[in-house]
Design an enzyme around this catalytic site. Sequence first.
Site, PDB file in Angstrom:
ATOM      1  N   THR A  17       0.809  -1.221   0.000  1.00 23.54           N
ATOM      2  CA  THR A  17       0.000   0.000   0.000  1.00 23.54           C
ATOM      3  C   THR A  17       0.846   1.277   0.000  1.00 23.54           C
ATOM      4  OG1 THR A  17      -0.209  -0.239   2.389  1.00 23.54           O
ATOM      5  CG2 THR A  17      -2.046  -1.028   1.061  1.00 23.54           C
ATOM      6  N   GLU A 209      31.692  -5.119  -7.900  1.00 20.31           N
ATOM      7  CA  GLU A 209      32.226  -3.796  -7.568  1.00 20.31           C
ATOM      8  C   GLU A 209      33.103  -3.921  -6.334  1.00 20.31           C
ATOM      9  OE1 GLU A 209      28.379  -1.891  -7.204  1.00 20.31           O
ATOM     10  OE2 GLU A 209      28.438  -1.988  -5.029  1.00 20.31           O
ATOM     11  N   HIS A 247      26.869   2.614  -2.456  1.00 17.41           N
ATOM     12  CA  HIS A 247      26.355   1.401  -1.810  1.00 17.41           C
ATOM     13  C   HIS A 247      27.063   1.227  -0.477  1.00 17.41           C
ATOM     14  CE1 HIS A 247      25.268  -0.471  -5.969  1.00 17.41           C
ATOM     15  NE2 HIS A 247      24.228   0.158  -5.438  1.00 17.41           N
TER      16      HIS A 247
END
Lengths: 291, 379
Positions: A17, A209, A247
């Site tokens: 929702t 990475e 990240h």
Amino acid sequence: MAIIVDKGTRLLVQGITGREGAFHTLRNKAYGTEVVAGVTPGKGGESVDGIPVFGSVRDAVAETAANTAMVFVPARFAADAIYEAVDGGIETVIAITEGIPAHDMLRVYNYIRPRGVTMVGPNCPGVLSPGKANVGIIPAEIFSPGPVGLVSRSGTLTYQIGNELTRLGIGQSSIVGIGGDPVVGSSFVDVLAKFEADPETKYVIMVGEIGGNEEEKAAAFIAEHMTKPVVGYIAGVTAPPGKTMGHAGAIISGSSGTAAAKKEALEANGVRVGQSPTEAAEILAELVRGG
Amino acid sequence: MDLYEYQGKQLFGEYGVPVSVGLLALTPEEARSAAEELGGPAVVKAQVLTGGRGKAGGIKLAASPDEAEARARDILGLDIRGHVVERLWIEKASDIAKEYYLSVTFDRDEKKPLFMLTTEGGVDIEEVAERSPDAIARLHVDPLMGFQPFHARWLCFRGGVTDPGEQKQVAAIIAKLYDTFVATEAMLCEINPLIVTPGGEVRALDSKVTIDDNALYRHPRLAELRDTAVGDPQERLAREKGLAYVKLDGDIGILGNGAGLVMSTLDVVAQAGGRPANFCDIGGGAQADVVVGALEVITADPVRAILVNIFGGITRGGEVAKGLLEALAPMQIDVPVVVRIDGTEAEEGRRLLVDAAPENVHVEHTMLSAAQRVVGLAA
């Protein structure tokens, strides 16, 4: 076949929702994914575009036989949501949520691992099996069905490489974004093993990475267990040590986790590594055409 | 988030890890009065978020308050590996008989907390690991089991802490360090050296603590430490604007959507012979205000050209281009801006940019051609 998500996926969305949750759920549904339920505590009985919303995972699973959960709840409630999914009998959890505290994930990981649950993410774009199912936020229009398994720690870089492959006329079996956090549910090795076992996947492209040593472990796994050709790409050659590059998991600690070390480990185990996403895609194209 | 030595020690103190007494000083005068208050010889220690302070002249012994003031004058303003010293920790000098090493880290490899203990402390642990790996006792703690006393007993035994009095103290410190690690949601709690005084007392002489940024919402008091930290002003500005930004030392500004894509962009620019000035990830979508914020942060550096690398995924190329145009319009950017848009509806995005963008904006199709273009323009 394909891996992790396919025509057998019966998807339950935790956080359906919310704005992002609803948006991507409907995109996944429009793609053809079997979205059977949503879960939002306190909103049981409602529905989102015809998808019934339940107050708990247990209720949702009992009513709809959902087998896969996509987690879209905010970071501070995400660990709870993952535990609830596993406790409710869900077999595959794909956590899109970004910013989950690392200690939460440490406990989640150690809890779910011995229970045989497949978890992808968090902080990941999800899993797409072109022509079958899309669970997450990967823009499916960039990809097409084909023989290449794609596994990556980065979202947009995955799209970049997928786009290059599509441009070269090469489709994909499954695209798995494993996520950019220090602790993720599925490592490169976990996903490579699935690609090796998947008859539809003939080639694999792996996008790593800086940070951690999962690429090094993948290199050893490829040498020992993979019969299918793997092409690599590693981002972050120019990243400075000690800095988090976007990240949470992309950080060179001391002298470990450098792009150079990862590239070297892969090449030492027979994996060809492209200097750029374009070059990696071209190497793969060469293999496909040659084979 | 990395803590300064003194912040880490204050944290250790709160969780019962014994530390030396000390006081913070921002000026030579404060260093003098700190030394007076502590009494006796003191150590003046530069507070910087980098290693190698001792070798760089950032740690000095002072026999008197006069000397503390003089040493503080030497050390304040010192550049240690690019970190300018702006604060000092004045600590009561310790007599040292032995130097051990103790840490608990977040081991990504095993997905468990990892303890390391060695009696060969006082030097870089990576050095010890290379020289004599057997000297380091390593032990994982199952996070679901939690810390148990046997962990400490095993570490002491295997690490070669033989004196019973020391064993008791080290075991207690191990337990309390784990408490600190879990309670503060740390990625690293390191004590190097953990000293034994000639009198047999064990305490932490240094601290290195890294807290998980993603957990800071649960630790408002720790989050405040970052807000007051003397960091790079641009990195702070970027954080306020919700951007992932890292300053680098080149002259080509880089921005893109997605951490992996931006990292890759830096690499490709470097391969083309350029030097990136920064890493800047604007995240998903391309809202104009985020792009404006990113360009503000980037152009605060003396950049010679800017590369905008956007891959349109769910956000379509046309919308990305509109966002960029909206962002560029009110800004005074004199340097060339190379924009590369690819992905969903990239054609439309590129056409919009070519038609409407200012003259200093150049549109490219691929990452490689964009990198080559921006390097050429920056030369």
